[in-house]
Design a protein around this motif. Structure first.
Motif, PDB file in Angstrom:
ATOM      1  N   TRP A   1      48.751  46.857  36.303  1.00  0.00           N
ATOM      2  CA  TRP A   1      47.940  45.762  36.816  1.00  0.00           C
ATOM      3  C   TRP A   1      47.493  46.049  38.247  1.00  0.00           C
ATOM      4  O   TRP A   1      48.281  46.521  39.066  1.00  0.00           O
ATOM      5  N   TRP A   2      46.232  45.760  38.521  1.00  0.00           N
ATOM      6  CA  TRP A   2      45.662  45.962  39.850  1.00  0.00           C
ATOM      7  C   TRP A   2      44.996  44.671  40.337  1.00  0.00           C
ATOM      8  O   TRP A   2      44.364  43.969  39.555  1.00  0.00           O
ATOM      9  N   HIS A   3      45.113  44.396  41.622  1.00  0.00           N
ATOM     10  CA  HIS A   3      44.210  43.436  42.245  1.00  0.00           C
ATOM     11  C   HIS A   3      42.859  44.136  42.343  1.00  0.00           C
ATOM     12  O   HIS A   3      42.801  45.308  42.751  1.00  0.00           O
ATOM     13  N   PRO A   4      41.757  43.499  41.958  1.00  0.00           N
ATOM     14  CA  PRO A   4      40.455  44.188  41.973  1.00  0.00           C
ATOM     15  C   PRO A   4      40.119  44.829  43.308  1.00  0.00           C
ATOM     16  O   PRO A   4      39.642  45.976  43.352  1.00  0.00           O
ATOM     17  N   SER A   5      40.362  44.132  44.391  1.00  0.00           N
ATOM     18  CA  SER A   5      40.061  44.691  45.715  1.00  0.00           C
ATOM     19  C   SER A   5      40.929  45.905  46.008  1.00  0.00           C
ATOM     20  O   SER A   5      40.497  46.867  46.649  1.00  0.00           O
ATOM     21  N   GLU A   6      42.165  45.891  45.522  1.00  0.00           N
ATOM     22  CA  GLU A   6      43.086  47.012  45.709  1.00  0.00           C
ATOM     23  C   GLU A   6      42.562  48.251  44.988  1.00  0.00           C
ATOM     24  O   GLU A   6      42.577  49.369  45.534  1.00  0.00           O
ATOM     25  N   ALA A   7      42.091  48.085  43.741  1.00  0.00           N
ATOM     26  CA  ALA A   7      41.551  49.218  42.989  1.00  0.00           C
ATOM     27  C   ALA A   7      40.331  49.800  43.702  1.00  0.00           C
ATOM     28  O   ALA A   7      40.176  51.030  43.784  1.00  0.00           O
TER      29      ALA A   7
ATOM     30  N   ASP B   1      41.280  33.749  41.013  1.00  0.00           N
ATOM     31  CA  ASP B   1      42.271  33.758  39.945  1.00  0.00           C
ATOM     32  C   ASP B   1      41.591  33.919  38.590  1.00  0.00           C
ATOM     33  O   ASP B   1      40.360  33.948  38.478  1.00  0.00           O
ATOM     34  N   SER B   2      42.412  34.026  37.550  1.00  0.00           N
ATOM     35  CA  SER B   2      41.880  34.280  36.211  1.00  0.00           C
ATOM     36  C   SER B   2      41.045  33.102  35.698  1.00  0.00           C
ATOM     37  O   SER B   2      40.040  33.314  35.011  1.00  0.00           O
TER      38      SER B   2
ATOM     39  N   ASP C   1      47.224  36.156  36.470  1.00  0.00           N
ATOM     40  CA  ASP C   1      47.516  35.791  37.851  1.00  0.00           C
ATOM     41  C   ASP C   1      48.875  36.382  38.216  1.00  0.00           C
ATOM     42  O   ASP C   1      49.864  36.186  37.495  1.00  0.00           O
ATOM     43  N   ALA C   2      48.915  37.130  39.306  1.00  0.00           N
ATOM     44  CA  ALA C   2      50.151  37.785  39.723  1.00  0.00           C
ATOM     45  C   ALA C   2      51.226  36.747  40.013  1.00  0.00           C
ATOM     46  O   ALA C   2      50.945  35.708  40.617  1.00  0.00           O
ATOM     47  N   PRO C   3      52.457  37.013  39.576  1.00  0.00           N
ATOM     48  CA  PRO C   3      53.550  36.068  39.853  1.00  0.00           C
ATOM     49  C   PRO C   3      53.725  35.796  41.340  1.00  0.00           C
ATOM     50  O   PRO C   3      54.031  34.674  41.738  1.00  0.00           O
ATOM     51  N   ALA C   4      53.533  36.827  42.155  1.00  0.00           N
ATOM     52  CA  ALA C   4      53.659  36.664  43.612  1.00  0.00           C
ATOM     53  C   ALA C   4      52.697  37.636  44.280  1.00  0.00           C
ATOM     54  O   ALA C   4      53.024  38.810  44.483  1.00  0.00           O
TER      55      ALA C   4
ATOM     56  N   GLY D   1      47.303  38.777  51.816  1.00  0.00           N
ATOM     57  CA  GLY D   1      45.956  39.324  51.840  1.00  0.00           C
ATOM     58  C   GLY D   1      45.335  39.532  50.481  1.00  0.00           C
ATOM     59  O   GLY D   1      44.163  39.920  50.397  1.00  0.00           O
ATOM     60  N   ARG D   2      46.084  39.285  49.407  1.00  0.00           N
ATOM     61  CA  ARG D   2      45.554  39.430  48.051  1.00  0.00           C
ATOM     62  C   ARG D   2      45.515  38.068  47.366  1.00  0.00           C
ATOM     63  O   ARG D   2      46.412  37.241  47.555  1.00  0.00           O
TER      64      ARG D   2
END
Length: 269
Positions: A186-192, A219-220, A19-22, A26-27
């Motif tokens: 690290w990528w947000h899936p939608s971003e990739a 989230d994870s 899980d991204a720290p911040a 939109g993500r």
């Protein structure tokens, strides 16, 4: 095209999630670790993939210490015999350690763990030997089965690849210290998927579909919970002509059709 289909080589790949720290606006917090392979690779060169690779002969060794579901349990989930199931798990743990430095083992990792990583990469030690020397225990309970993909018969280099999901253990960090990738992050899936749609990265069909699936989760914890409920059955993409294009489609999924010029069908990630 070979006269007879090549027998797929067993392989394993791991969706490392966190899980991204911040998370930016939109993500969702969910992130997955991806690597862009070097152009010189014989398979999936320059593709952006999850860490992973082929099952080695040493991955079939009996380990000195194993925590979590045994090979028999994995065999039922993956639809194969116990020896192969255990090899899939060992390959997943070994490849993840070799390619991004994350070791799914316990208890505390030794201070010289990078020396063992280098030895594994150089095939100077096996995973079993490393665990014996360090007193570490393989943590099969940190892995979850997600999918199993088989490269289409018409492709000369074929893989039968199990996709696992794992949360990065506390205190460990995934890195890009591998000669097999030019970058890793690290990528947000939608971003990739957005970068792929714009032609900025290259993804294979299984990677596209997997990113689409996990992008549905915030989230994870949600991804891991979903993995517990999944029924893993081998999926073999089909290559066919659609008008002027050659596309890759998935059996039972009429909405999935990818132009083959944009992807490499099947494979290890």
């Amino acid at each position: 095209m070979p006269s007879e289909p090549v027998v797929p080589r067993p392989a394993a790949t791991v969706l490392l999630v966190r899980d991204a720290p911040a998370a930016p606006p939109g993500r969702t917090p969910l992130q997955v670790f991806l690597q862009r392979r070097v152009p010189e690779m014989a398979f999936a060169s320059s593709m952006t993939v999850f860490p992973g690779g082929g099952v080695a002969a040493a991955d079939r060794e009996v380990l000195p210490a194993w925590a979590g579901p045994d090979p028999g349990w994995w065999a039922e989930r993956l639809g194969c015999d116990a020896e192969l199931a255990g090899a899939f798990v060992q390959a997943a743990v070994r490849e993840t350690f070799e390619e991004c430095g994350v070791l799914l083992a316990a208890p505390e990792l030794p201070a010289d763990v990078e020396r063992y990583r280098a030895d594994l990469v150089a095939r100077q030690r096996t995973l079993a030997e490393m665990l014996t020397e360090t007193g570490l225990v393989l943590r099969a309970d940190l892995l979850r089965p997600w999918a199993r993909w088989v490269t289409p018969p018409a492709v000369p280099r074929r893989y039968d690849t199990v996709f696992f999901v794992a949360l990065v253990p506390e205190g460990q960090e995934a890195d890009a210290h591998t000669t097999e990738a030019v970058e890793a992050t690290w990528w947000h899936p939608s971003e990739a998927l957005e970068h792929w749609q714009r032609g900025e990265i290259e993804l294979m069909a299984p990677t596209v579909r997997t990113l689409q699936e996990i992008a549905e989760h915030p989230d994870s914890a949600s991804v891991l919970a979903a993995a517990d409920d999944r029924v893993v059955q081998p999926v073999t993409p089909v290559v066919r002509r659609d008008g002027e294009k050659v596309v890759v489609v998935l059996p039972g999924d009429p909405d999935f059709a990818l132009d083959i010029e944009r992807i490499a069908p099947g494979g290890s990630a």
